[in-house]
Scaffold this motif. Structure first.
Motif, PDB file in Angstrom:
ATOM      1  N   TYR A  24      23.009  38.555  20.436  1.00 51.58           N
ATOM      2  CA  TYR A  24      22.139  38.579  19.266  1.00 51.58           C
ATOM      3  C   TYR A  24      21.038  39.598  19.499  1.00 51.58           C
ATOM      4  O   TYR A  24      20.866  40.138  20.579  1.00 51.58           O
ATOM      5  CB  TYR A  24      21.474  37.220  19.059  1.00 51.58           C
ATOM      6  CG  TYR A  24      22.417  36.101  18.755  1.00 51.58           C
ATOM      7  CD1 TYR A  24      23.002  35.992  17.503  1.00 51.58           C
ATOM      8  CD2 TYR A  24      22.709  35.146  19.712  1.00 51.58           C
ATOM      9  CE1 TYR A  24      23.861  34.959  17.215  1.00 51.58           C
ATOM     10  CE2 TYR A  24      23.576  34.105  19.433  1.00 51.58           C
ATOM     11  CZ  TYR A  24      24.153  34.022  18.174  1.00 51.58           C
ATOM     12  OH  TYR A  24      24.991  33.010  17.901  1.00 51.58           O
ATOM     13  N   ASP A  28      16.061  37.491  16.990  1.00 48.57           N
ATOM     14  CA  ASP A  28      16.747  36.322  16.425  1.00 48.57           C
ATOM     15  C   ASP A  28      16.693  35.142  17.383  1.00 48.57           C
ATOM     16  O   ASP A  28      16.480  34.000  16.969  1.00 48.57           O
ATOM     17  CB  ASP A  28      18.200  36.653  16.107  1.00 48.57           C
ATOM     18  CG  ASP A  28      18.317  37.649  14.977  1.00 48.57           C
ATOM     19  OD1 ASP A  28      17.357  37.737  14.183  1.00 48.57           O
ATOM     20  OD2 ASP A  28      19.357  38.325  14.898  1.00 48.57           O
ATOM     21  N   VAL A  29      16.888  35.402  18.669  1.00 52.40           N
ATOM     22  CA  VAL A  29      16.812  34.341  19.665  1.00 52.40           C
ATOM     23  C   VAL A  29      15.394  33.772  19.711  1.00 52.40           C
ATOM     24  O   VAL A  29      15.193  32.559  19.766  1.00 52.40           O
ATOM     25  CB  VAL A  29      17.233  34.864  21.061  1.00 52.40           C
ATOM     26  CG1 VAL A  29      16.981  33.819  22.122  1.00 52.40           C
ATOM     27  CG2 VAL A  29      18.688  35.278  21.045  1.00 52.40           C
ATOM     28  N   TYR A  30      14.405  34.663  19.629  1.00 47.70           N
ATOM     29  CA  TYR A  30      13.013  34.216  19.634  1.00 47.70           C
ATOM     30  C   TYR A  30      12.720  33.346  18.424  1.00 47.70           C
ATOM     31  O   TYR A  30      12.086  32.295  18.534  1.00 47.70           O
ATOM     32  CB  TYR A  30      12.081  35.428  19.660  1.00 47.70           C
ATOM     33  CG  TYR A  30      10.636  35.089  19.424  1.00 47.70           C
ATOM     34  CD1 TYR A  30       9.883  34.484  20.428  1.00 47.70           C
ATOM     35  CD2 TYR A  30      10.023  35.337  18.201  1.00 47.70           C
ATOM     36  CE1 TYR A  30       8.562  34.147  20.217  1.00 47.70           C
ATOM     37  CE2 TYR A  30       8.707  35.002  17.982  1.00 47.70           C
ATOM     38  CZ  TYR A  30       7.977  34.416  18.995  1.00 47.70           C
ATOM     39  OH  TYR A  30       6.673  34.078  18.788  1.00 47.70           O
ATOM     40  N   ILE A  31      13.186  33.752  17.249  1.00 48.69           N
ATOM     41  CA  ILE A  31      12.943  32.987  16.022  1.00 48.69           C
ATOM     42  C   ILE A  31      13.611  31.616  16.112  1.00 48.69           C
ATOM     43  O   ILE A  31      13.012  30.598  15.761  1.00 48.69           O
ATOM     44  CB  ILE A  31      13.452  33.769  14.790  1.00 48.69           C
ATOM     45  CG1 ILE A  31      12.595  34.999  14.543  1.00 48.69           C
ATOM     46  CG2 ILE A  31      13.474  32.882  13.553  1.00 48.69           C
ATOM     47  CD1 ILE A  31      11.164  34.689  14.187  1.00 48.69           C
ATOM     48  N   LYS A  32      14.845  31.577  16.611  1.00 43.16           N
ATOM     49  CA  LYS A  32      15.545  30.284  16.704  1.00 43.16           C
ATOM     50  C   LYS A  32      14.871  29.353  17.700  1.00 43.16           C
ATOM     51  O   LYS A  32      14.714  28.164  17.434  1.00 43.16           O
ATOM     52  CB  LYS A  32      17.003  30.505  17.094  1.00 43.16           C
ATOM     53  CG  LYS A  32      17.823  31.064  15.963  1.00 43.16           C
ATOM     54  CD  LYS A  32      19.260  31.216  16.336  1.00 43.16           C
ATOM     55  CE  LYS A  32      20.019  31.810  15.168  1.00 43.16           C
ATOM     56  NZ  LYS A  32      21.426  31.953  15.433  1.00 43.16           N
ATOM     57  N   THR A  33      14.455  29.854  18.834  1.00 42.87           N
ATOM     58  CA  THR A  33      13.782  28.994  19.811  1.00 42.87           C
ATOM     59  C   THR A  33      12.408  28.583  19.304  1.00 42.87           C
ATOM     60  O   THR A  33      11.976  27.455  19.527  1.00 42.87           O
ATOM     61  CB  THR A  33      13.651  29.689  21.175  1.00 42.87           C
ATOM     62  OG1 THR A  33      12.959  30.927  21.007  1.00 42.87           O
ATOM     63  CG2 THR A  33      15.002  29.917  21.795  1.00 42.87           C
ATOM     64  N   ARG A  34      11.724  29.487  18.588  1.00 41.24           N
ATOM     65  CA  ARG A  34      10.411  29.154  18.038  1.00 41.24           C
ATOM     66  C   ARG A  34      10.529  28.058  16.980  1.00 41.24           C
ATOM     67  O   ARG A  34       9.728  27.136  16.913  1.00 41.24           O
ATOM     68  CB  ARG A  34       9.793  30.422  17.444  1.00 41.24           C
ATOM     69  CG  ARG A  34       8.415  30.252  16.944  1.00 41.24           C
ATOM     70  CD  ARG A  34       7.463  30.214  18.081  1.00 41.24           C
ATOM     71  NE  ARG A  34       6.116  30.120  17.528  1.00 41.24           N
ATOM     72  CZ  ARG A  34       5.098  29.676  18.196  1.00 41.24           C
ATOM     73  NH1 ARG A  34       5.255  29.316  19.438  1.00 41.24           N
ATOM     74  NH2 ARG A  34       3.924  29.612  17.654  1.00 41.24           N
ATOM     75  N   TRP A  35      11.574  28.140  16.131  1.00 40.92           N
ATOM     76  CA  TRP A  35      11.801  27.129  15.115  1.00 40.92           C
ATOM     77  C   TRP A  35      12.115  25.782  15.763  1.00 40.92           C
ATOM     78  O   TRP A  35      11.589  24.757  15.342  1.00 40.92           O
ATOM     79  CB  TRP A  35      12.963  27.554  14.219  1.00 40.92           C
ATOM     80  CG  TRP A  35      13.249  26.552  13.146  1.00 40.92           C
ATOM     81  CD1 TRP A  35      12.643  26.469  11.945  1.00 40.92           C
ATOM     82  CD2 TRP A  35      14.186  25.482  13.209  1.00 40.92           C
ATOM     83  NE1 TRP A  35      13.149  25.410  11.232  1.00 40.92           N
ATOM     84  CE2 TRP A  35      14.099  24.786  11.984  1.00 40.92           C
ATOM     85  CE3 TRP A  35      15.094  25.048  14.161  1.00 40.92           C
ATOM     86  CZ2 TRP A  35      14.885  23.678  11.707  1.00 40.92           C
ATOM     87  CZ3 TRP A  35      15.877  23.942  13.884  1.00 40.92           C
ATOM     88  CH2 TRP A  35      15.769  23.268  12.668  1.00 40.92           C
ATOM     89  N   LEU A  36      12.955  25.787  16.799  1.00 42.61           N
ATOM     90  CA  LEU A  36      13.298  24.544  17.497  1.00 42.61           C
ATOM     91  C   LEU A  36      12.062  23.949  18.167  1.00 42.61           C
ATOM     92  O   LEU A  36      11.826  22.732  18.097  1.00 42.61           O
ATOM     93  CB  LEU A  36      14.389  24.809  18.537  1.00 42.61           C
ATOM     94  CG  LEU A  36      14.912  23.596  19.278  1.00 42.61           C
ATOM     95  CD1 LEU A  36      15.595  22.645  18.308  1.00 42.61           C
ATOM     96  CD2 LEU A  36      15.872  24.011  20.365  1.00 42.61           C
TER      97      LEU A  36
END
Length: 125
Positions: A24, A28-36
């Motif tokens: 990725y 995108d990885v940062y956004i997904k981990t930040r959302w989680l």
């Protein structure tokens, strides 16, 4: 002594994380981990505030019951004392019971105040 190829290609415990990040975009990885992370934090704060509010409500109800109970018990003590005096008996000493009730109300009041403060802190967060 030659090192086998499998050992030479091992980069450490974070290799799978690095390979997953390469698939990725790093953003995108940062956004997904930040959302989680945000979702887990929301669940933690929400559950803590619900628990605190429920406990605070139960303690407030307990305080009201104790207050009304003391009024009823004092009225009962007065009527019992008058009845015993009219019958010519010794009156009963309710000092220990009254002190325990007052200490119980004090502790409940402190808990209601402290948990009310905690509830407001969780609401402000």
């Amino acid at each position: 002594m030659p090192i086998p190829r499998r050992v030479r290609s091992f980069h450490g415990p974070h290799t799978t994380c690095l390979h997953a990040a390469c698939g990725y975009n790093n953003f995108d990885v940062y956004i997904k981990t930040r959302w989680l992370y945000g979702f887990i934090r929301f669940l933690l704060y929400f559950s803590c505030s619900l628990f605190t509010a429920a406990l605070w409500g139960a303690l407030a109800a307990l305080f009201c019951l104790q207050y009304l109970g003391v009024r009823v018990l004092l009225r009962f003590q007065r009527k019992l004392s008058v009845l015993l005096l009219l019958l010519g008996r010794r009156r009963v000493d309710f000092r220990l019971v009254n002190e325990l009730l007052v200490y119980g109300i004090h502790v409940t009041m402190l808990l209601v105040g402290g948990l009310g403060w905690c509830f407001m802190v969780f609401v402000d967060m």
